[in-house]
Scaffold this motif. Structure first.
Motif, PDB file in Angstrom:
ATOM      1  N   TRP A  10      23.881  -9.461 -24.533  1.00  0.00           N
ATOM      2  CA  TRP A  10      25.272  -8.962 -24.817  1.00  0.00           C
ATOM      3  C   TRP A  10      26.355  -9.138 -23.709  1.00  0.00           C
ATOM      4  CZ3 TRP A  10      26.604  -8.704 -29.473  1.00  0.00           C
ATOM      5  CH2 TRP A  10      25.603  -8.763 -30.557  1.00  0.00           C
ATOM      6  N   SER A  11      25.623  -8.772 -22.430  1.00  0.00           N
ATOM      7  CA  SER A  11      26.839  -8.968 -21.479  1.00  0.00           C
ATOM      8  C   SER A  11      27.391 -10.449 -21.200  1.00  0.00           C
ATOM      9  CB  SER A  11      26.010  -8.620 -19.941  1.00  0.00           C
ATOM     10  OG  SER A  11      25.423  -7.352 -19.961  1.00  0.00           O
ATOM     11  N   PHE A  12      26.365 -11.505 -21.468  1.00  0.00           N
ATOM     12  CA  PHE A  12      26.741 -12.790 -21.400  1.00  0.00           C
ATOM     13  C   PHE A  12      27.675 -13.079 -22.525  1.00  0.00           C
ATOM     14  CE2 PHE A  12      26.365 -17.307 -22.675  1.00  0.00           C
ATOM     15  CZ  PHE A  12      26.554 -17.803 -21.531  1.00  0.00           C
ATOM     16  N   ARG A  13      27.368 -12.643 -23.895  1.00  0.00           N
ATOM     17  CA  ARG A  13      28.209 -12.881 -24.947  1.00  0.00           C
ATOM     18  C   ARG A  13      29.684 -12.252 -24.863  1.00  0.00           C
ATOM     19  NH1 ARG A  13      23.664 -14.383 -25.387  1.00  0.00           N
ATOM     20  NH2 ARG A  13      22.905 -16.012 -26.571  1.00  0.00           N
ATOM     21  N   ILE A  14      29.658 -11.083 -24.320  1.00  0.00           N
ATOM     22  CA  ILE A  14      31.203 -10.502 -24.204  1.00  0.00           C
ATOM     23  C   ILE A  14      31.992 -11.068 -23.008  1.00  0.00           C
ATOM     24  CG2 ILE A  14      32.002  -8.157 -23.789  1.00  0.00           C
ATOM     25  CD1 ILE A  14      29.706  -6.539 -24.820  1.00  0.00           C
ATOM     26  N   MET A  15      31.180 -11.678 -22.186  1.00  0.00           N
ATOM     27  CA  MET A  15      31.747 -12.111 -21.054  1.00  0.00           C
ATOM     28  C   MET A  15      32.316 -13.524 -21.564  1.00  0.00           C
ATOM     29  SD  MET A  15      30.268 -13.515 -17.495  1.00  0.00           S
ATOM     30  CE  MET A  15      29.261 -14.609 -18.386  1.00  0.00           C
ATOM     31  N   VAL A  16      31.598 -14.224 -22.520  1.00  0.00           N
ATOM     32  CA  VAL A  16      32.361 -15.556 -22.834  1.00  0.00           C
ATOM     33  C   VAL A  16      33.273 -15.234 -23.838  1.00  0.00           C
ATOM     34  CG1 VAL A  16      31.462 -17.479 -24.156  1.00  0.00           C
ATOM     35  CG2 VAL A  16      29.970 -16.710 -22.310  1.00  0.00           C
ATOM     36  N   GLY A  68      29.809 -10.320 -15.573  1.00  0.00           N
ATOM     37  CA  GLY A  68      29.419 -11.412 -14.968  1.00  0.00           C
ATOM     38  C   GLY A  68      28.520 -11.364 -13.758  1.00  0.00           C
ATOM     39  N   TRP A  69      28.639 -10.156 -13.007  1.00  0.00           N
ATOM     40  CA  TRP A  69      27.746  -9.721 -11.817  1.00  0.00           C
ATOM     41  C   TRP A  69      26.499  -9.163 -12.614  1.00  0.00           C
ATOM     42  CZ3 TRP A  69      27.331 -11.695  -7.486  1.00  0.00           C
ATOM     43  CH2 TRP A  69      28.327 -12.162  -6.744  1.00  0.00           C
ATOM     44  N   VAL A  70      26.700  -8.336 -13.522  1.00  0.00           N
ATOM     45  CA  VAL A  70      25.423  -7.837 -14.297  1.00  0.00           C
ATOM     46  C   VAL A  70      24.419  -8.989 -14.831  1.00  0.00           C
ATOM     47  CG1 VAL A  70      24.606  -6.859 -16.563  1.00  0.00           C
ATOM     48  CG2 VAL A  70      26.468  -5.812 -15.027  1.00  0.00           C
ATOM     49  N   VAL A  71      24.873 -10.086 -15.288  1.00  0.00           N
ATOM     50  CA  VAL A  71      24.374 -11.202 -15.896  1.00  0.00           C
ATOM     51  C   VAL A  71      23.578 -11.859 -14.294  1.00  0.00           C
ATOM     52  CG1 VAL A  71      24.317 -13.508 -16.699  1.00  0.00           C
ATOM     53  CG2 VAL A  71      25.657 -11.679 -17.865  1.00  0.00           C
ATOM     54  N   ALA A  72      24.231 -12.043 -13.446  1.00  0.00           N
ATOM     55  CA  ALA A  72      23.771 -12.693 -12.114  1.00  0.00           C
ATOM     56  C   ALA A  72      22.727 -11.833 -11.479  1.00  0.00           C
ATOM     57  CB  ALA A  72      24.964 -12.949 -11.213  1.00  0.00           C
ATOM     58  N   GLU A  73      22.976 -10.613 -11.473  1.00  0.00           N
ATOM     59  CA  GLU A  73      21.960  -9.794 -10.696  1.00  0.00           C
ATOM     60  C   GLU A  73      21.013  -9.202 -11.505  1.00  0.00           C
ATOM     61  OE1 GLU A  73      22.320  -9.841  -7.446  1.00  0.00           O
ATOM     62  OE2 GLU A  73      23.999 -11.356  -7.972  1.00  0.00           O
ATOM     63  N   PRO A 100      43.240  -5.002 -18.175  1.00  0.00           N
ATOM     64  CA  PRO A 100      41.838  -4.482 -17.802  1.00  0.00           C
ATOM     65  C   PRO A 100      40.548  -5.524 -18.068  1.00  0.00           C
ATOM     66  CG  PRO A 100      42.447  -2.947 -19.317  1.00  0.00           C
ATOM     67  CD  PRO A 100      43.625  -3.872 -19.232  1.00  0.00           C
ATOM     68  N   LEU A 101      40.785  -6.397 -19.179  1.00  0.00           N
ATOM     69  CA  LEU A 101      39.775  -7.122 -19.709  1.00  0.00           C
ATOM     70  C   LEU A 101      39.335  -8.277 -18.642  1.00  0.00           C
ATOM     71  CD1 LEU A 101      41.160  -7.901 -23.394  1.00  0.00           C
ATOM     72  CD2 LEU A 101      39.711  -5.999 -22.525  1.00  0.00           C
TER      73      LEU A 101
END
Length: 525
Positions: free
Chosen positions: A393-399, A445-450, A436-437
């Motif tokens: 979900w982090s990736f899809r929200i980021m994209v 992005g950092w959540v996905v990376a780390e 803020p977005l």
């Protein structure tokens, strides 16, 4: 208790890193926008562009100061909370950090002073050079940090020394030009440019809605829309490059982002929507788009992307090979030298040394990995799977946010060409609410990376659980509470100062406009 210490140490570093990264993107992007605005001022001689540069420079200065304050703490955490990590890879990881501190940060800090106090002391071109040096220093600083982080994702140019029990540099050029680090740098910097562009666009839109500083607001929106559109497109392109590199170097991260439990025939489908279930090892209500993942991840129609279960099988095999290396290493350490052990022991370590880190995954379950049971090996193999729902979900929200930024900046870019950039109040309100977005997208992005790298602090080399310091849970809880209080206070202070500066608006600038007629020439009557 040991696992609690690992979790608390990770939580503490995550809090400080995420707080720090609230300030970094805006610093990176605003520094370049300031340089662009001042360049226009020097080229045209129009005072309004100097006024704009000074105004946005005040907001840059507030953000820069808070970023420095929060970033210093992170440097010390490596030694305090991650002492074995610092010992194990300090020879490699320390070099980029030292270069960043000695070269990039001092360069940036020096020219920041010239930017703020040199307006009336330097020539126009001299001050412009100082402003561009601030932008270069900010980005140069990010480069060295991301070289260090990129090495953690893809540890190239290094080798383990069984005598010192440390990783050592064997090719600094390879560390420096690590493809993962280079892709991360450009991707992260571009995200910072988007953040600053949306910030400038949103604040300027607010002025337009209020009917204040209209001329400055319109020019600022034009610059932000143009720069932001180019940056947002770059983020997408470079994000695709990062995904392609993950296929080569971090297969488990890619499979987890896609919640791809089983290996699919090439080209793999992209899961646009679904609810990953890590316990059941399946994705409920999945909506697939055929071929897309295969094309993005491999840039071909024939290359297979391995699924999570296949990668776990591979990890299980590497754990068993790592146990051979671990046993050989213990025998080398007992002998005190690689030259005094039997040749077959040295050969066993050399043949299996690349899998030593996988054997260390067993340290979570048993002190001596060689005593691990099949059940413990199975658990360790599944430990290589990160939290799939979080990544998915982090990736899809980021994209999704990235696509929104492209549409937003493209809309304002077109309106600026048509000279109607402030003509639609609804769009101006959208720009204000979008401020803020970019931070949400950057943090995700950092959540996905780390998160995607877990359970490794260094991919395939050192497990996170083996890298922490021997601290008490009480000490960690106290420091976490202290960091939250201090950083929250700093964040409130920054927001107060920023809002106060925005509410005040640009100050008048009384430098005379450039004259078209030389004062020494008297026009004919």
């Amino acid at each position: 208790m040991e696992l609690d210490i690992v979790a608390l140490s990770r939580l503490q570093f995550a809090i400080t890193a995420l707080y720090h990264f609230l300030f970094v993107p805006l610093t990176l992007g605003l520094s370049v926008l300031l340089a662009i605005m001042e360049t226009v001022y020097v080229m045209t001689g129009r005072v309004i562009w100097r006024q704009m540069t000074k105004f946005w420079g005040v907001l840059f200065g507030i953000n820069f100061a808070l970023g420095v304050a929060t970033g210093i703490v992170m440097e010390f955490q490596f030694g305090m909370n991650w002492s074995y990590y610092s010992h194990y890879v300090g020879d490699i990881f320390g070099a980029p950090l030292a270069i960043e501190g000695l070269m990039a940060f001092f360069l940036e800090a020096t020219f920041v002073g010239l930017f703020f106090f040199g307006w009336d002391k330097l020539s126009k071109v001299g001050h412009l050079a100082a402003t561009w040096a601030v932008a270069a220093g900010s980005n140069f600083s990010a480069l060295w940090i991301l070289i260090a982080n990129g090495w953690m994702q893809n540890p190239v140019g290094s080798a383990f020394n069984p005598q010192t029990m440390r990783m050592e540099v064997v090719d600094f050029y390879e560390v420096l030009f690590n493809p993962v680090a280079q892709a991360k740098f450009v991707h992260t910097v571009s995200a910072g440019y988007v953040t600053a562009s949306i910030f400038v666009l949103g604040v300027s839109a607010w002025y337009a809605l209020k009917g204040r500083h209209i001329e400055i607001a319109k020019r600022s929106m034009t610059v932000a829309a143009s720069f932001g559109l180019a940056s947002a497109l770059s983020v997408v392109v470079l994000g695709d490059e990062s995904g392609y590199l993950s296929t080569e170097h971090q297969k488990m991260k890619l499979a987890s982002i896609e919640a791809m439990w089983k290996t699919e025939p090439a080209p793999a489908a992209f899961t646009a929507f679904g609810f990953p279930d890590q316990e059941a090892r399946e994705t409920h209500y999945a909506v697939h788009i055929p071929w897309v993942m295969g094309l993005i991840g491999t840039r071909s129609l024939t290359t297979v992307i391995p699924g999570i279960e296949e990668l776990v099988d591979h990890a299980r095999s590497r754990i068993r090979q790592g146990l051979i290396a671990y046993d050989a290493l213990q025998r080398i350490r007992e002998a005190g030298s690689t030259t005094t052990v039997p040749a077959e022991v040295r050969e066993a370590f050399e043949a299996n040394g690349a899998d030593l880190g996988y054997a260390l995954l067993l340290k979570r379950y048993v002190d001596d990995p060689r005593q691990a049971t099949d059940d413990q090996i199975e658990k360790a193999a599944w430990d290589t799977v990160p939290n799939v729902p979080t990544l998915f979900w982090s990736f899809r929200i980021m994209v999704g946010l990235g696509i929104f930024f492209i549409l937003l900046t493209a809309t304002f870019f077109i309106l600026s060409i048509r000279r109607k950039i402030d003509a639609y109040p609804f769009l101006l309100r959208v720009a204000v609410f979008a401020i803020p977005l970019p931070w949400v997208a950057a943090e995700l992005g950092w959540v996905v990376a780390e998160f995607g790298r877990q359970p490794w602090v260094i991919e395939g080399v050192l497990p996170t659980a083996a890298a922490v310091s021997n601290l008490g849970a009480t000490s960690l809880l106290i420091t976490i509470g202290g960091f939250v209080v201090i950083y929250t206070t700093l964040f409130i202070v920054e927001m107060s100062l920023m809002l106060k500066a925005i509410a005040k608006g640009p100050e008048p600038d009384f430098e005379p406009e450039a004259k078209l007629i030389s004062p020494n020439i008297v026009p004919a009557e």
